[in-house]
Design a protein around this motif. Structure first.
Motif, PDB file in Angstrom:
ATOM      1  N   LEU A  35       0.808  -1.215   0.000  1.00 51.70           N
ATOM      2  CA  LEU A  35       0.000   0.000   0.000  1.00 51.70           C
ATOM      3  C   LEU A  35       0.848   1.274   0.000  1.00 51.70           C
ATOM      4  O   LEU A  35       0.578   2.176  -0.799  1.00 51.70           O
ATOM      5  N   PRO A  36       1.876   1.424   0.843  1.00 48.30           N
ATOM      6  CA  PRO A  36       2.696   2.642   0.772  1.00 48.30           C
ATOM      7  C   PRO A  36       3.395   2.812  -0.575  1.00 48.30           C
ATOM      8  O   PRO A  36       3.522   3.932  -1.070  1.00 48.30           O
ATOM      9  N   LEU A  37       3.802   1.715  -1.178  1.00 46.14           N
ATOM     10  CA  LEU A  37       4.451   1.793  -2.482  1.00 46.14           C
ATOM     11  C   LEU A  37       3.480   2.296  -3.552  1.00 46.14           C
ATOM     12  O   LEU A  37       3.831   3.146  -4.362  1.00 46.14           O
ATOM     13  N   VAL A  38       2.259   1.804  -3.523  1.00 47.54           N
ATOM     14  CA  VAL A  38       1.252   2.245  -4.493  1.00 47.54           C
ATOM     15  C   VAL A  38       0.935   3.723  -4.287  1.00 47.54           C
ATOM     16  O   VAL A  38       0.830   4.478  -5.261  1.00 47.54           O
ATOM     17  N   ILE A  39       0.816   4.148  -3.056  1.00 48.79           N
ATOM     18  CA  ILE A  39       0.542   5.561  -2.767  1.00 48.79           C
ATOM     19  C   ILE A  39       1.690   6.426  -3.273  1.00 48.79           C
ATOM     20  O   ILE A  39       1.467   7.476  -3.875  1.00 48.79           O
ATOM     21  N   LEU A  40       2.915   5.991  -3.076  1.00 49.70           N
ATOM     22  CA  LEU A  40       4.070   6.743  -3.551  1.00 49.70           C
ATOM     23  C   LEU A  40       4.074   6.852  -5.076  1.00 49.70           C
ATOM     24  O   LEU A  40       4.334   7.923  -5.625  1.00 49.70           O
ATOM     25  N   ILE A  41       3.758   5.773  -5.759  1.00 49.63           N
ATOM     26  CA  ILE A  41       3.716   5.802  -7.224  1.00 49.63           C
ATOM     27  C   ILE A  41       2.642   6.745  -7.715  1.00 49.63           C
ATOM     28  O   ILE A  41       2.846   7.499  -8.670  1.00 49.63           O
ATOM     29  N   VAL A  42       1.481   6.745  -7.059  1.00 51.19           N
ATOM     30  CA  VAL A  42       0.403   7.662  -7.454  1.00 51.19           C
ATOM     31  C   VAL A  42       0.829   9.107  -7.254  1.00 51.19           C
ATOM     32  O   VAL A  42       0.608   9.963  -8.118  1.00 51.19           O
ATOM     33  N   ILE A  43       1.460   9.397  -6.141  1.00 50.69           N
ATOM     34  CA  ILE A  43       1.917  10.769  -5.868  1.00 50.69           C
ATOM     35  C   ILE A  43       2.958  11.186  -6.904  1.00 50.69           C
ATOM     36  O   ILE A  43       2.926  12.311  -7.411  1.00 50.69           O
ATOM     37  N   MET A  44       3.850  10.295  -7.241  1.00 48.37           N
ATOM     38  CA  MET A  44       4.864  10.619  -8.242  1.00 48.37           C
ATOM     39  C   MET A  44       4.232  10.842  -9.618  1.00 48.37           C
ATOM     40  O   MET A  44       4.661  11.705 -10.367  1.00 48.37           O
ATOM     41  N   ALA A  45       3.199  10.072  -9.938  1.00 49.24           N
ATOM     42  CA  ALA A  45       2.535  10.235 -11.232  1.00 49.24           C
ATOM     43  C   ALA A  45       1.778  11.559 -11.297  1.00 49.24           C
ATOM     44  O   ALA A  45       1.731  12.211 -12.340  1.00 49.24           O
ATOM     45  N   ILE A  46       1.202  11.969 -10.186  1.00 45.80           N
ATOM     46  CA  ILE A  46       0.465  13.235 -10.154  1.00 45.80           C
ATOM     47  C   ILE A  46       1.424  14.410 -10.292  1.00 45.80           C
ATOM     48  O   ILE A  46       1.132  15.389 -10.985  1.00 45.80           O
ATOM     49  N   ASN A  47       2.576  14.321  -9.656  1.00 40.39           N
ATOM     50  CA  ASN A  47       3.534  15.426  -9.663  1.00 40.39           C
ATOM     51  C   ASN A  47       4.477  15.414 -10.857  1.00 40.39           C
ATOM     52  O   ASN A  47       5.361  16.263 -10.941  1.00 40.39           O
ATOM     53  N   ALA A  48       4.310  14.472 -11.764  1.00 42.92           N
ATOM     54  CA  ALA A  48       5.209  14.379 -12.913  1.00 42.92           C
ATOM     55  C   ALA A  48       5.001  15.579 -13.836  1.00 42.92           C
ATOM     56  O   ALA A  48       3.889  15.925 -14.194  1.00 42.92           O
ATOM     57  N   ILE A  49       6.099  16.215 -14.197  1.00 40.99           N
ATOM     58  CA  ILE A  49       6.061  17.375 -15.090  1.00 40.99           C
ATOM     59  C   ILE A  49       6.792  16.992 -16.366  1.00 40.99           C
ATOM     60  O   ILE A  49       7.991  16.694 -16.327  1.00 40.99           O
ATOM     61  N   PRO A  50       6.099  16.968 -17.494  1.00 35.98           N
ATOM     62  CA  PRO A  50       6.786  16.599 -18.733  1.00 35.98           C
ATOM     63  C   PRO A  50       7.750  17.701 -19.172  1.00 35.98           C
ATOM     64  O   PRO A  50       7.453  18.887 -19.059  1.00 35.98           O
ATOM     65  N   VAL A  51       8.900  17.282 -19.652  1.00 37.16           N
ATOM     66  CA  VAL A  51       9.908  18.224 -20.136  1.00 37.16           C
ATOM     67  C   VAL A  51      10.194  17.869 -21.587  1.00 37.16           C
ATOM     68  O   VAL A  51      10.545  16.727 -21.898  1.00 37.16           O
ATOM     69  N   TYR A  52      10.014  18.822 -22.466  1.00 39.49           N
ATOM     70  CA  TYR A  52      10.243  18.607 -23.897  1.00 39.49           C
ATOM     71  C   TYR A  52      11.521  19.328 -24.314  1.00 39.49           C
ATOM     72  O   TYR A  52      11.745  20.472 -23.942  1.00 39.49           O
ATOM     73  N   GLU A  65      16.382  24.407  -8.997  1.00 44.10           N
ATOM     74  CA  GLU A  65      17.027  23.420  -8.135  1.00 44.10           C
ATOM     75  C   GLU A  65      16.235  23.233  -6.845  1.00 44.10           C
ATOM     76  O   GLU A  65      16.171  22.152  -6.298  1.00 44.10           O
ATOM     77  N   ASN A  66      15.625  24.292  -6.389  1.00 45.67           N
ATOM     78  CA  ASN A  66      14.896  24.244  -5.127  1.00 45.67           C
ATOM     79  C   ASN A  66      13.723  23.273  -5.196  1.00 45.67           C
ATOM     80  O   ASN A  66      13.482  22.522  -4.262  1.00 45.67           O
ATOM     81  N   ASN A  67      12.981  23.270  -6.306  1.00 45.71           N
ATOM     82  CA  ASN A  67      11.839  22.376  -6.426  1.00 45.71           C
ATOM     83  C   ASN A  67      12.267  20.916  -6.448  1.00 45.71           C
ATOM     84  O   ASN A  67      11.609  20.064  -5.846  1.00 45.71           O
ATOM     85  N   SER A  68      13.336  20.604  -7.148  1.00 50.32           N
ATOM     86  CA  SER A  68      13.776  19.214  -7.218  1.00 50.32           C
ATOM     87  C   SER A  68      14.320  18.750  -5.867  1.00 50.32           C
ATOM     88  O   SER A  68      14.162  17.588  -5.507  1.00 50.32           O
ATOM     89  N   GLU A  69      14.950  19.641  -5.122  1.00 55.60           N
ATOM     90  CA  GLU A  69      15.439  19.273  -3.792  1.00 55.60           C
ATOM     91  C   GLU A  69      14.278  18.971  -2.859  1.00 55.60           C
ATOM     92  O   GLU A  69      14.317  18.011  -2.098  1.00 55.60           O
ATOM     93  N   TRP A  70      13.236  19.789  -2.913  1.00 56.36           N
ATOM     94  CA  TRP A  70      12.070  19.542  -2.065  1.00 56.36           C
ATOM     95  C   TRP A  70      11.351  18.268  -2.473  1.00 56.36           C
ATOM     96  O   TRP A  70      10.872  17.514  -1.628  1.00 56.36           O
ATOM     97  N   ALA A  71      11.261  18.012  -3.770  1.00 58.49           N
ATOM     98  CA  ALA A  71      10.598  16.793  -4.235  1.00 58.49           C
ATOM     99  C   ALA A  71      11.340  15.559  -3.724  1.00 58.49           C
ATOM    100  O   ALA A  71      10.720  14.596  -3.260  1.00 58.49           O
ATOM    101  N   THR A  72      12.658  15.584  -3.803  1.00 59.39           N
ATOM    102  CA  THR A  72      13.457  14.468  -3.312  1.00 59.39           C
ATOM    103  C   THR A  72      13.256  14.276  -1.814  1.00 59.39           C
ATOM    104  O   THR A  72      13.101  13.147  -1.338  1.00 59.39           O
ATOM    105  N   PHE A  73      13.249  15.367  -1.086  1.00 57.13           N
ATOM    106  CA  PHE A  73      13.037  15.299   0.361  1.00 57.13           C
ATOM    107  C   PHE A  73      11.661  14.734   0.690  1.00 57.13           C
ATOM    108  O   PHE A  73      11.529  13.877   1.570  1.00 57.13           O
TER     109      PHE A  73
END
Length: 85
Positions: free
Chosen positions: A11-28, A39-47
């Motif tokens: 269950l925690p793994l599935v919740i983490l995957i859902v959160i990561m999918a919601i916060n995914a930002i496509p980069v073209y 850099e600040n946003n990526s540091e907070w996301a990692t934390f």
């Protein structure tokens, strides 16, 4: 019983995957456009992700330990009742 235990562990793994999918930002890639990645946003996301993983592991471990303690206590009480008879 085993299926429930697996569900609680996954269950925690599935919740983490859902959160990561919601916060995914496509980069073209566009050679004409330069965008400074914050850099600040990526540091907070990692934390946040690492905190969620650690919290999920702690919660699942404590839940498992308390469940085992409950089952052991119940089994011990049943054995004590049989000894009196």
């Amino acid at each position: 019983m085993v299926k429930r235990r697996r569900l609680y562990l996954l269950l925690p793994l599935v919740i983490l995957i859902v959160i990561m999918a919601i916060n995914a930002i496509p980069v073209y890639a566009n050679p004409q456009q330069t965008v400074a990645v914050s850099e600040n946003n990526s540091e907070w996301a990692t934390f946040i992700y690492s905190s969620l993983i650690i919290a999920g592991l702690i919660i699942s471990t404590l839940s498992y330990v308390s469940w085992r303690k409950y089952k052991g206590k119940r089994k011990r009480e049943q054995n004590n009742d049989k000894m009196v008879d």
